[in-house]
Motif scaffolding. Sequence first.
Motif, mmCIF file in Angstrom:
data_model
loop_
_atom_site.group_PDB
_atom_site.id
_atom_site.type_symbol
_atom_site.label_atom_id
_atom_site.label_comp_id
_atom_site.label_asym_id
_atom_site.label_seq_id
_atom_site.Cartn_x
_atom_site.Cartn_y
_atom_site.Cartn_z
ATOM 1 N N GLU A 376 0.845 -1.202 0.000
ATOM 2 C CA GLU A 376 0.000 0.000 0.000
ATOM 3 C C GLU A 376 0.879 1.251 0.000
ATOM 4 N N PRO A 382 -3.784 -2.937 -5.942
ATOM 5 C CA PRO A 382 -4.399 -4.266 -6.117
ATOM 6 C C PRO A 382 -3.660 -5.359 -5.343
ATOM 7 N N ILE A 385 -4.505 -5.009 -1.640
ATOM 8 C CA ILE A 385 -5.868 -5.492 -1.318
ATOM 9 C C ILE A 385 -5.853 -7.012 -1.190
ATOM 10 N N GLU A 386 -5.198 -7.655 -2.137
ATOM 11 C CA GLU A 386 -5.139 -9.118 -2.126
ATOM 12 C C GLU A 386 -4.493 -9.628 -0.837
ATOM 13 N N ALA A 408 -8.782 -3.190 3.475
ATOM 14 C CA ALA A 408 -8.850 -3.598 2.063
ATOM 15 C C ALA A 408 -9.946 -2.819 1.355
ATOM 16 N N ARG A 412 -9.715 -0.239 -1.744
ATOM 17 C CA ARG A 412 -10.423 -0.502 -2.995
ATOM 18 C C ARG A 412 -11.265 0.708 -3.378
ATOM 19 N N ASP A 413 -11.927 1.323 -2.368
ATOM 20 C CA ASP A 413 -12.706 2.533 -2.644
ATOM 21 C C ASP A 413 -11.808 3.616 -3.238
ATOM 22 N N ALA A 416 -10.787 2.781 -6.726
ATOM 23 C CA ALA A 416 -11.924 2.973 -7.618
ATOM 24 C C ALA A 416 -12.118 4.457 -7.924
ATOM 25 N N SER B 21 -15.891 -7.688 -0.488
ATOM 26 C CA SER B 21 -15.971 -6.771 -1.624
ATOM 27 C C SER B 21 -16.803 -5.521 -1.313
#
Lengths: 434, 133
Positions: A376, A382, A385-386, A408, A412-413, A416, B21
């Motif tokens: 990070e 990505p 996050i994984e 995570a 991701r937010d 995005a 998610s």
Amino acid sequence: MAGSWDDGAEPMLRELAPQVLGAVIRRFRDFAAAEDAVQEALIAAVVQWPRDGVPENPRAWLIQVAARRMTDHQRSESARRRRETDAAMHYGYLAPAPDFEPDSMQDDTLILLFMCCHPALTPSSAIALTLRAVGGLTTAEIARAFLVPEATMAQRISRAKQSIRSSGVPFRLPTQQERAERLRSALHVLYLIFNEGYTSSDGLELQRCELSLEAIRLTRAVHSLLPENAEVLGLLALMLLTDARRAARTGPNGELIPLAEQDRSLWDQGRIVEGVRLISTALPKGAVGPYQLQAAVAAVHDEAVRVEDTDWPQILALYEVLRRMSDNPMVELNYAVAVAMVHGTARGLALVGALDQGGRLAGHHRLHAVRAHLLETAGEGPGAIEEYLLAAGRTTSQPERNYLLTRAARLRDAVAARDPGPAMRRLPRLDHSD
Amino acid sequence: MKYILMMMMSKDNMKADPITSWPHEDIQAHIGFMMNLNRELRASGNLVSAEGLAGPEQAVIVRAGQDGAPVTDGVFPESKEFLAGYWIVDVETTGQAYAIAARASAAPGPGGIPLNMPIEVRQVMSGPPEEFV
């Protein structure tokens, strides 16, 4: 003559309990029966003292009552013993035995601690027995702190006493050679008690932070018995410097807040000042041990007014010494973090990769969590996050899983929204450096 | 009467995507809801115990071998259905157990929309009646 019963009386009973227990075991050599007798004496004190006043010498009073219970107990056990116990009873009523001297009281507490933390016991038994015998906590209190039913904890304590009986651990101060080893076990048990309270706080179970406070109280007691011992100083300092951050560690819903994001104005400055003073006293004493080094790391973190003021080169130097001293993969992982902070994330990630290949930490959730943080920091969203999700799937701590999932999701937010956001300067979560 | 409320997860019975998610505010709202529910159940004296379980990616099946020693099978990373966690509650009536299960079922998912996830409710068997003891 007699003092009055006030708020100070109950803490005093807790302080006296291990000394009384030690004295009774020294005399009667039966841990389990002595424990019962001392419990009865404490109950008698709680009933009688508020009514009749606190006796002039509370310790002698408790020892006498417990000794009387012991003789009653032993008398009912067998006729053969009766003659001996009559003699013991005679002693108990007329004069304190020579080994009830105040000096040996201190030794008794220490012997009791060594006994409860005997290497023959499993860590969980040792913890339970120490809290019960040395800490003076009731079985119910210990059970509550560990979130298990009282019957489970009663069993654990009774098994521990059984192992002490069958292993024939004598009630005496270990020899000089044994003593360092025993002290190491005892400090480890105190450290585990502290961690139990510190790492698993979920914001609901206030009893658990009381466990940390109990560990601090017991370590203070050991420190007063062995004031010159540098590792005892180091452990006490480590606990204070870590506990200083407690109020800032969790949010309103019990969520973990990592070190880098904590509101440092919530840190307990009194604890920090005391911890720094203790570790500064300990370090020049010569043999530097792992607790002192960890305390020194904690002190460096606590002394940084802002996260970006953290003296990472100094932390790296401390971990370099620590990893030479111990064979602990968590130390290696923390070392990798320090390397990343000083020499860049690529170097840190390479070390983490080597640890993942190397065996003991392969697939460990902490390793994935550290890798996630480093990725990070390096802007590799990505991959981070994984790794966060891998770590979340493997941890068995609910608050930690919540933290990793949230982390995570937040990343991701941000990805995005094509805005890396303020997430780039975050430090990995360490054992005690979160 | 004691009941166990089992939170069963599966790909088929979940209307929403897996929690891994969701946006982070929604995860936090979900966690906050669950913690608040447990706090209330504890305060009302209905909670006997509640535990979340570690992920099914770590679960194995154990059987006794010929010599009684454990023989393990798995891990089964693709399990279709798994127990994510459970509550054991002590209540006066079956209806109260259902009501608690319904509240838990309505934990918020993505966008704060209730998940309405299935919670299996089963009575915990009690001890023998007194005349048998």
